[in-house]
Design an enzyme around this catalytic site. Sequence first.
Site, PDB file in Angstrom:
ATOM      1  N   SER A 181     -11.369   4.777 -28.550  1.00  0.00           N
ATOM      2  CA  SER A 181     -12.619   4.562 -27.955  1.00  0.00           C
ATOM      3  C   SER A 181     -13.861   4.570 -28.680  1.00  0.00           C
ATOM      4  CB  SER A 181     -12.680   5.646 -26.906  1.00  0.00           C
ATOM      5  OG  SER A 181     -12.522   6.845 -27.227  1.00  0.00           O
ATOM      6  N   HIS A 209      -8.446   2.320 -23.055  1.00  0.00           N
ATOM      7  CA  HIS A 209      -9.455   1.387 -23.403  1.00  0.00           C
ATOM      8  C   HIS A 209      -8.628  -0.211 -23.431  1.00  0.00           C
ATOM      9  CE1 HIS A 209     -13.088   3.533 -23.925  1.00  0.00           C
ATOM     10  NE2 HIS A 209     -12.068   4.381 -23.881  1.00  0.00           N
ATOM     11  N   LYS A 240     -11.924   1.775 -16.183  1.00  0.00           N
ATOM     12  CA  LYS A 240     -12.631   1.128 -17.276  1.00  0.00           C
ATOM     13  C   LYS A 240     -12.324  -0.441 -16.688  1.00  0.00           C
ATOM     14  CE  LYS A 240     -12.753   4.785 -20.245  1.00  0.00           C
ATOM     15  NZ  LYS A 240     -12.032   5.972 -21.007  1.00  0.00           N
TER      16      LYS A 240
HETATM   17  C1  LIG Z   1     -12.183   7.214 -20.659  1.00  0.00           C
HETATM   18  C2  LIG Z   1     -10.986   7.887 -21.288  1.00  0.00           C
HETATM   19  C3  LIG Z   1     -10.127   9.003 -20.690  1.00  0.00           C
HETATM   20  C4  LIG Z   1     -10.811   9.520 -19.330  1.00  0.00           C
HETATM   21  O1  LIG Z   1     -10.159   8.607 -18.346  1.00  0.00           O
HETATM   22  P1  LIG Z   1     -11.171   8.856 -17.274  1.00  0.00           P
HETATM   23  O2  LIG Z   1     -10.346   8.032 -16.027  1.00  0.00           O
HETATM   24  O3  LIG Z   1     -12.572   8.233 -17.113  1.00  0.00           O
HETATM   25  O4  LIG Z   1     -10.992  10.327 -16.707  1.00  0.00           O
HETATM   26  C5  LIG Z   1      -9.018   9.275 -21.277  1.00  0.00           C
HETATM   27  N1  LIG Z   1      -8.669   8.829 -22.417  1.00  0.00           N
HETATM   28  C6  LIG Z   1      -9.031   7.761 -23.074  1.00  0.00           C
HETATM   29  C7  LIG Z   1      -8.369   7.427 -24.325  1.00  0.00           C
HETATM   30  C8  LIG Z   1     -10.455   7.500 -22.591  1.00  0.00           C
HETATM   31  O5  LIG Z   1     -11.237   6.445 -23.230  1.00  0.00           O
END
Ligand SMILES: *Cc1c(COP(=O)(O)O)cnc(C)c1O
Length: 389
Positions: A181, A209, A240
């Site tokens: 990320s 992502h 996302k």
């Molecule tokens: C954003 C993210 C999460 C968390 O996901 P949410 O649904 O926002 O809690 C977990 N792992 C990675 C790699 C992320 O980028």
Amino acid sequence: MSLDDALQAGLDALRDRDLERSLRVVARHEGAVVDTKLGTAVDFSSNDYLGLATHPRLAEAATNAIKEFGIGSGASRLISGNNPEHVALESELADYFEAEQALTFASGYAANVGIIPALVGRGDAIFADTLNHASLIDGCRLSRATVHVYPHLDVGALATLLQEHRGAARRALIVTDGLFSMDGDRAPIGDIVDLARQHDAWTYVDDAHAVGVLGVDGRGSASAARRLGDVDVTVGTLGKAFGVAGAFVYGSSTLIQYLMNRARSFIFSTAMMPAQAAAAREALRMIRFEPTHREKLLANAIRMTRMLHGAGIEAMGGAGAHIVPIMIGDAGEAVMVGSQLVTRGYLVGAVRPPTVPNGSSRLRITVSAAHTPLQIGGLAETLAGILRK
Ligand SMILES: *Cc1c(COP(=O)(O)O)cnc(C)c1O
């Protein structure tokens, strides 16, 4: 010392290092446009990669579900919160990922801290990339398994660690982000799966992502590496590219049945709103059957890296990656560039420790299908002007 005095000392120490954080009010509108107290800006900091977070079709799906089922799910899934929308979403996710079954969670964070400790524990070994997401790190810690960290993307080092430590452990789990990320680069899924098989280890990929973006019809990192079906446990978020909130895991039916019984963040937590599941189902239909959203994102991502390069700005992440970090180094400087950008109408994340290692603060530009060529060119030009000074 009073509680507040002790905490204030902690906040002061953060401020001294330019690491104090605060909330900004952001009203999001269609077209990646946001209102903040500094005015209207184009958002280049969200994870709304396909522009679905404000899409009218998702809002309509959610509204219809609210009319039918109300707002709250009423209970955890195992009590009486298991709405038909949850079940339909999970079956559509499983079908899409060509997996036996899928299970939703309240968030990706909840999924990771619930699933990893359900799979491994004391006496087991975890092999983890050093840049894994915080929720994976927390899940690994909670599990009480011994964690062996390998340098970022370094499969040679992973192989060595497996050779040295696999034998002494009961179970072994290799844990990695699919698409990282903060760096925008990808895990070598094929090599990791091969190593896992060689060493009798399981694989766990957090594809937050990449789902909805990479791979055939947006199926994610494993699909992009032509290894869909070869990863044991895959987690994705609905917050996302899906533009909603919530998360899911997919894999074998046995895995899912086990997690329903053992993942504490699934068992002891209220089910997501039925309207969230309904909106996520609409997002999945758009991701799966309407390639234009993904094609627009890719075209915009290529344009972004090309414009930055043309403006003399060096970006991390590969060509065509939708996460485009620009290394700054110093935390204070990264924040200053970020605030200059927002006053000029561009919202870009300044990412600081502990999200990234010390001394590697960066701007994190994220591209969306909702951006226009004019907005992308404008950001590159404005950023170049700021960085020259
Ligand atoms: C954003 C993210 C999460 C968390 O996901 P949410 O649904 O926002 O809690 C977990 N792992 C990675 C790699 C992320 O980028």
